[in-house]
Design a protein around this motif. Structure first.
Motif, mmCIF file in Angstrom:
data_model
loop_
_atom_site.group_PDB
_atom_site.id
_atom_site.type_symbol
_atom_site.label_atom_id
_atom_site.label_comp_id
_atom_site.label_asym_id
_atom_site.label_seq_id
_atom_site.Cartn_x
_atom_site.Cartn_y
_atom_site.Cartn_z
ATOM 1 N N GLN A 215 -6.855 95.650 63.347
ATOM 2 C CA GLN A 215 -5.454 95.984 63.081
ATOM 3 C C GLN A 215 -5.089 97.382 63.551
ATOM 4 O O GLN A 215 -3.928 97.678 63.777
ATOM 5 C CB GLN A 215 -5.157 95.841 61.597
ATOM 6 C CG GLN A 215 -5.071 94.400 61.169
ATOM 7 C CD GLN A 215 -4.746 94.256 59.700
ATOM 8 O OE1 GLN A 215 -4.869 95.204 58.929
ATOM 9 N NE2 GLN A 215 -4.320 93.081 59.305
ATOM 10 N N ARG A 216 -6.061 98.251 63.701
ATOM 11 C CA ARG A 216 -5.773 99.603 64.194
ATOM 12 C C ARG A 216 -5.620 99.648 65.709
ATOM 13 O O ARG A 216 -5.179 100.649 66.254
ATOM 14 C CB ARG A 216 -6.894 100.552 63.779
ATOM 15 C CG ARG A 216 -6.846 100.896 62.328
ATOM 16 C CD ARG A 216 -7.826 101.984 62.015
ATOM 17 N NE ARG A 216 -7.908 102.164 60.578
ATOM 18 C CZ ARG A 216 -9.011 102.393 59.919
ATOM 19 N NH1 ARG A 216 -10.144 102.492 60.566
ATOM 20 N NH2 ARG A 216 -9.003 102.545 58.620
ATOM 21 N N GLU B 49 -9.845 95.687 59.618
ATOM 22 C CA GLU B 49 -9.156 96.982 59.745
ATOM 23 C C GLU B 49 -9.269 97.523 61.165
ATOM 24 O O GLU B 49 -8.306 98.070 61.698
ATOM 25 C CB GLU B 49 -9.728 97.985 58.752
ATOM 26 C CG GLU B 49 -9.285 97.762 57.335
ATOM 27 C CD GLU B 49 -9.884 98.780 56.377
ATOM 28 O OE1 GLU B 49 -10.530 99.748 56.847
ATOM 29 O OE2 GLU B 49 -9.714 98.608 55.170
ATOM 30 N N ALA B 50 -10.428 97.375 61.775
ATOM 31 C CA ALA B 50 -10.609 97.874 63.142
ATOM 32 C C ALA B 50 -9.715 97.117 64.114
ATOM 33 O O ALA B 50 -9.132 97.712 65.027
ATOM 34 C CB ALA B 50 -12.073 97.742 63.562
ATOM 35 N N THR C 121 -13.956 93.137 55.945
ATOM 36 C CA THR C 121 -12.796 94.018 55.772
ATOM 37 C C THR C 121 -12.783 95.120 56.825
ATOM 38 O O THR C 121 -11.732 95.423 57.406
ATOM 39 C CB THR C 121 -12.808 94.644 54.370
ATOM 40 O OG1 THR C 121 -12.852 93.596 53.410
ATOM 41 C CG2 THR C 121 -11.595 95.508 54.134
ATOM 42 N N GLN C 122 -13.925 95.716 57.100
ATOM 43 C CA GLN C 122 -13.992 96.756 58.124
ATOM 44 C C GLN C 122 -13.656 96.193 59.497
ATOM 45 O O GLN C 122 -12.980 96.848 60.292
ATOM 46 C CB GLN C 122 -15.381 97.385 58.142
ATOM 47 C CG GLN C 122 -15.649 98.262 56.941
ATOM 48 C CD GLN C 122 -17.070 98.797 56.913
ATOM 49 O OE1 GLN C 122 -17.904 98.408 57.730
ATOM 50 N NE2 GLN C 122 -17.353 99.666 55.966
#
Length: 122
Positions: free
Chosen positions: A65-66, A62-63, A58-59
């Motif tokens: 997608q940022r 998220e990284a 998940t991390q």
């Protein structure tokens, strides 16, 4: 920090020894407790490893997608997919020959661009 390291280590060892002693005492007094504690421990270890792997994944997602490049690319591809997959126009966009309809419309907009503009505005 170095002054409190010895004290913290002593407190840690005391807590571990007390916890293990209490667990052993409960297992001696109530033997069926061990029948529940072993499967619960196995389940806890399995869930812990699953959560760790899921959290890492998940991390990482998220990284990614940022990242600004990913955001720009996904927005561009989403707009292209919406414009090309929907062959019907928005109800507020007039279909026609592309001729100006009044003083506010100064130039003709091709039908595909009309659909894209309607998706962006509404």
């Amino acid at each position: 920090m170095h002054e409190t390291l010895g004290t913290n280590w002593n407190i840690y060892l005391y807590t571990i020894a007390t916890s293990l002693g209490m667990f052993a005492l409960v297992c001696i007094i109530v033997p069926p407790f061990l029948a529940l504690a072993i499967p619960a421990g196995i389940l806890y270890c399995a869930l812990l490893s699953y959560y760790s792997r899921t959290s890492r994944a998940t991390q990482r997602i998220e990284a990614v997608q940022r990242a600004p490049a990913y955001a720009l690319l996904s927005e561009a591809l989403a707009g292209v997919a919406n414009a090309s997959s929907q062959r019907t126009s928005h109800p507020h966009v007039r279909q026609g020959d592309g001729a100006p309809r009044g003083p506010s419309q100064c130039c003709a907009i091709p039908p595909d661009e009309r659909q894209l503009l309607a998706r962006l505005v509404y």
